[in-house]
Design a protein around this motif. Structure first.
Motif, PDB file in Angstrom:
ATOM      1  N   PRO A  40       0.689  -1.142   0.125  1.00  9.97           N
ATOM      2  CA  PRO A  40       0.124   0.016  -0.120  1.00  9.97           C
ATOM      3  C   PRO A  40       0.674   1.224   0.326  1.00  9.97           C
ATOM      4  CG  PRO A  40      -0.380  -1.586   1.945  1.00  9.97           C
ATOM      5  CD  PRO A  40       0.910  -1.591   1.549  1.00  9.97           C
ATOM      6  N   PRO A  41       0.681   1.800  -0.478  1.00  7.21           N
ATOM      7  CA  PRO A  41       1.572   3.522  -0.768  1.00  7.21           C
ATOM      8  C   PRO A  41       1.256   4.740   0.425  1.00  7.21           C
ATOM      9  CG  PRO A  41      -0.841   3.813  -2.057  1.00  7.21           C
ATOM     10  CD  PRO A  41      -0.649   2.641  -1.625  1.00  7.21           C
ATOM     11  N   GLU A  42       2.311   4.779   1.011  1.00  4.93           N
ATOM     12  CA  GLU A  42       2.707   5.618   2.103  1.00  4.93           C
ATOM     13  C   GLU A  42       3.670   6.849   1.648  1.00  4.93           C
ATOM     14  OE1 GLU A  42       4.434   3.659   5.403  1.00  4.93           O
ATOM     15  OE2 GLU A  42       3.608   1.787   5.084  1.00  4.93           O
ATOM     16  N   LYS A  43       2.860   7.786   1.687  1.00  2.89           N
ATOM     17  CA  LYS A  43       3.721   9.130   1.766  1.00  2.89           C
ATOM     18  C   LYS A  43       4.417   9.870   2.305  1.00  2.89           C
ATOM     19  CE  LYS A  43       2.339  13.696   0.228  1.00  2.89           C
ATOM     20  NZ  LYS A  43       3.162  14.204  -0.635  1.00  2.89           N
ATOM     21  N   ASP A  44       5.780   9.999   1.613  1.00  2.78           N
ATOM     22  CA  ASP A  44       7.101  10.623   2.154  1.00  2.78           C
ATOM     23  C   ASP A  44       7.782  10.929   1.194  1.00  2.78           C
ATOM     24  OD1 ASP A  44       9.514  10.199   3.751  1.00  2.78           O
ATOM     25  OD2 ASP A  44       9.108   7.778   4.445  1.00  2.78           O
ATOM     26  N   ASP A  45       8.303  11.832   1.590  1.00  4.51           N
ATOM     27  CA  ASP A  45       9.142  12.535   0.851  1.00  4.51           C
ATOM     28  C   ASP A  45      11.224  12.037   0.783  1.00  4.51           C
ATOM     29  OD1 ASP A  45       7.262  14.561   0.590  1.00  4.51           O
ATOM     30  OD2 ASP A  45       8.102  15.777   2.065  1.00  4.51           O
ATOM     31  N   CYS A  46      10.824  11.218   1.323  1.00  7.91           N
ATOM     32  CA  CYS A  46      12.456  10.369   0.984  1.00  7.91           C
ATOM     33  C   CYS A  46      12.077   9.623  -0.463  1.00  7.91           C
ATOM     34  CB  CYS A  46      12.553   9.341   2.044  1.00  7.91           C
ATOM     35  SG  CYS A  46      11.396   7.930   2.020  1.00  7.91           S
ATOM     36  N   CYS A  47      11.286   9.023  -1.242  1.00  7.92           N
ATOM     37  CA  CYS A  47      11.041   8.105  -1.937  1.00  7.92           C
ATOM     38  C   CYS A  47      10.123   8.859  -3.211  1.00  7.92           C
ATOM     39  CB  CYS A  47      10.547   6.889  -1.684  1.00  7.92           C
ATOM     40  SG  CYS A  47      11.945   6.424   0.041  1.00  7.92           S
ATOM     41  N   ILE A  48      10.554   7.704  -4.167  1.00  8.94           N
ATOM     42  CA  ILE A  48       9.049   8.031  -5.736  1.00  8.94           C
ATOM     43  C   ILE A  48       9.583   6.133  -6.159  1.00  8.94           C
ATOM     44  CG2 ILE A  48       9.010   8.421  -7.386  1.00  8.94           C
ATOM     45  CD1 ILE A  48      10.730  10.888  -7.516  1.00  8.94           C
ATOM     46  N   SER A  49       8.259   6.131  -5.974  1.00 10.93           N
ATOM     47  CA  SER A  49       7.627   4.540  -6.025  1.00 10.93           C
ATOM     48  C   SER A  49       6.752   4.590  -7.287  1.00 10.93           C
ATOM     49  CB  SER A  49       6.443   4.370  -4.877  1.00 10.93           C
ATOM     50  OG  SER A  49       7.758   4.083  -3.697  1.00 10.93           O
ATOM     51  N   GLY A  50       6.799   3.463  -7.660  1.00 13.01           N
ATOM     52  CA  GLY A  50       6.282   3.185  -9.143  1.00 13.01           C
ATOM     53  C   GLY A  50       5.360   1.580  -9.434  1.00 13.01           C
ATOM     54  N   LEU A  51       4.460   2.203 -10.098  1.00 13.89           N
ATOM     55  CA  LEU A  51       3.769  -0.207 -10.368  1.00 13.89           C
ATOM     56  C   LEU A  51       4.467  -0.167 -11.665  1.00 13.89           C
ATOM     57  CD1 LEU A  51      -0.030   0.156  -9.722  1.00 13.89           C
ATOM     58  CD2 LEU A  51       1.830  -0.229  -8.489  1.00 13.89           C
ATOM     59  N   LYS A  52       4.858  -1.668 -12.116  1.00 12.82           N
ATOM     60  CA  LYS A  52       5.847  -2.130 -12.914  1.00 12.82           C
ATOM     61  C   LYS A  52       5.295  -1.607 -14.238  1.00 12.82           C
ATOM     62  CE  LYS A  52       7.288  -6.483 -14.568  1.00 12.82           C
ATOM     63  NZ  LYS A  52       7.369  -8.100 -14.705  1.00 12.82           N
ATOM     64  N   ILE A  53       5.206  -1.310 -15.068  1.00 15.71           N
ATOM     65  CA  ILE A  53       5.296  -0.802 -16.658  1.00 15.71           C
ATOM     66  C   ILE A  53       5.444  -2.228 -17.530  1.00 15.71           C
ATOM     67  CG2 ILE A  53       4.992   0.794 -18.274  1.00 15.71           C
ATOM     68  CD1 ILE A  53       5.883   2.815 -16.335  1.00 15.71           C
ATOM     69  N   ARG A  54       4.225  -2.838 -18.086  1.00 18.85           N
ATOM     70  CA  ARG A  54       4.303  -3.906 -18.862  1.00 18.85           C
ATOM     71  C   ARG A  54       4.880  -3.807 -20.034  1.00 18.85           C
ATOM     72  NH1 ARG A  54       1.151  -8.209 -15.897  1.00 18.85           N
ATOM     73  NH2 ARG A  54       2.105  -8.602 -14.291  1.00 18.85           N
ATOM     74  N   PRO A  55       6.154  -3.780 -20.838  1.00 20.73           N
ATOM     75  CA  PRO A  55       5.846  -3.827 -21.932  1.00 20.73           C
ATOM     76  C   PRO A  55       5.473  -3.544 -23.106  1.00 20.73           C
ATOM     77  CG  PRO A  55       8.308  -5.099 -21.357  1.00 20.73           C
ATOM     78  CD  PRO A  55       6.513  -4.830 -20.467  1.00 20.73           C
ATOM     79  N   GLN A  56       4.498  -4.862 -23.319  1.00 19.69           N
ATOM     80  CA  GLN A  56       3.378  -4.788 -23.476  1.00 19.69           C
ATOM     81  C   GLN A  56       2.314  -4.084 -23.933  1.00 19.69           C
ATOM     82  OE1 GLN A  56       4.087  -6.751 -21.321  1.00 19.69           O
ATOM     83  NE2 GLN A  56       2.265  -7.735 -20.669  1.00 19.69           N
ATOM     84  N   ILE A  57       1.924  -2.941 -22.709  1.00 15.31           N
ATOM     85  CA  ILE A  57       1.241  -2.140 -22.616  1.00 15.31           C
ATOM     86  C   ILE A  57       1.807  -0.908 -23.479  1.00 15.31           C
ATOM     87  CG2 ILE A  57      -0.191  -1.096 -21.395  1.00 15.31           C
ATOM     88  CD1 ILE A  57      -0.517  -2.820 -19.865  1.00 15.31           C
ATOM     89  N   LYS A  58       1.533  -0.672 -24.565  1.00 16.22           N
ATOM     90  CA  LYS A  58       2.229   0.570 -25.337  1.00 16.22           C
ATOM     91  C   LYS A  58       1.267   1.524 -25.452  1.00 16.22           C
ATOM     92  CE  LYS A  58       5.791  -1.506 -27.482  1.00 16.22           C
ATOM     93  NZ  LYS A  58       6.320  -2.604 -26.192  1.00 16.22           N
ATOM     94  N   ARG A  59       0.975   2.796 -25.206  1.00 11.58           N
ATOM     95  CA  ARG A  59       0.394   3.663 -26.005  1.00 11.58           C
ATOM     96  C   ARG A  59      -0.413   3.550 -26.626  1.00 11.58           C
ATOM     97  NH1 ARG A  59       0.389   8.688 -22.987  1.00 11.58           N
ATOM     98  NH2 ARG A  59       3.400   7.888 -22.610  1.00 11.58           N
ATOM     99  N   GLY A  60       0.034   3.006 -27.826  1.00 10.63           N
ATOM    100  CA  GLY A  60      -0.523   2.307 -29.056  1.00 10.63           C
ATOM    101  C   GLY A  60      -2.144   1.863 -28.898  1.00 10.63           C
ATOM    102  N   GLN A  61      -1.562   0.869 -27.582  1.00 12.51           N
ATOM    103  CA  GLN A  61      -2.676  -0.292 -28.016  1.00 12.51           C
ATOM    104  C   GLN A  61      -3.519   0.176 -26.562  1.00 12.51           C
ATOM    105  OE1 GLN A  61       0.180  -3.321 -25.919  1.00 12.51           O
ATOM    106  NE2 GLN A  61       0.463  -4.432 -27.918  1.00 12.51           N
ATOM    107  N   ASN A  62      -3.360   1.006 -26.377  1.00 12.15           N
ATOM    108  CA  ASN A  62      -4.113   1.598 -25.009  1.00 12.15           C
ATOM    109  C   ASN A  62      -4.808   2.922 -25.560  1.00 12.15           C
ATOM    110  OD1 ASN A  62      -4.103   0.386 -22.820  1.00 12.15           O
ATOM    111  ND2 ASN A  62      -2.417   1.392 -22.087  1.00 12.15           N
ATOM    112  N   SER A  63      -7.091   2.989 -25.303  1.00  4.78           N
ATOM    113  CA  SER A  63      -7.559   3.733 -26.190  1.00  4.78           C
ATOM    114  C   SER A  63      -8.078   4.334 -24.766  1.00  4.78           C
ATOM    115  CB  SER A  63      -8.717   3.045 -26.543  1.00  4.78           C
ATOM    116  OG  SER A  63      -9.239   2.398 -25.387  1.00  4.78           O
ATOM    117  N   PHE A  64      -6.415   5.342 -24.320  1.00  2.52           N
ATOM    118  CA  PHE A  64      -6.615   6.825 -23.838  1.00  2.52           C
ATOM    119  C   PHE A  64      -7.645   7.495 -23.884  1.00  2.52           C
ATOM    120  CE2 PHE A  64      -1.871   5.691 -23.300  1.00  2.52           C
ATOM    121  CZ  PHE A  64      -2.093   4.873 -22.170  1.00  2.52           C
ATOM    122  N   GLU A  65      -8.595   7.488 -22.994  1.00  2.00           N
ATOM    123  CA  GLU A  65     -10.043   9.222 -23.128  1.00  2.00           C
ATOM    124  C   GLU A  65      -8.442  10.367 -22.945  1.00  2.00           C
ATOM    125  OE1 GLU A  65     -13.569   6.713 -22.161  1.00  2.00           O
ATOM    126  OE2 GLU A  65     -12.281   7.530 -20.753  1.00  2.00           O
TER     127      GLU A  65
END
Length: 137
Positions: A40-65
């Protein structure tokens, strides 16, 4: 650079999330921690976090609104280190309860972009604040 940590996670099969500890906190240089589970995310100025970006998910494959807000039906929100809607799309794809998502652009609900995961599909509304999408099956 948090992007290096995100890329390291993307290359590891077991990695689900990552945290970059800023320089000077756990040593002179930044430190990247790869995680096998999404904590679970916790706010802390010490760090920057993120979730895995899967290579198969590319901008062209998603229908972003683009410039669209799907307001309401939120069950979880979290800051994301870069304003990349793929991070919200990936988080939604990983969670069974997620049906849609909205990324609020940086500077609107805080310094960083914010991802809102939705338990239902609210109607789209034109709004320059956001980029939204539906869960990809």
């Amino acid at each position: 650079d948090p992007q290096l940590c995100a890329e390291a996670c993307a290359e590891e099969a077991d990695c689900k999330a990552w945290t970059m500890v800023k320089p000077g906190i756990q040593g002179e240089q930044a430190k990247c921690w790869l995680k096998s589970k999404v904590p679970p995310p916790e706010k802390d100025d010490c760090c920057i976090s993120g979730l895995k970006i899967r290579p198969q998910i590319k901008r062209g494959q998603n229908s972003f609104e683009m410039n669209t807000n799907r307001y309401g039906e939120d069950y979880r929100d979290f800051d994301i280190p870069v304003a990349d809607p793929r991070l919200c799309a990936e988080a939604c794809a990983e969670e069974a309860d997620c049906k849609a998502w909205t990324m609020v652009k940086p500077g609107i609900q805080g310094e960083q972009a914010k991802c809102w995961l939705k338990s239902k599909v609210p109607p789209p509304e034109k709004d320059d604040c956001c980029i939204s999408g539906l869960k990809r099956r």
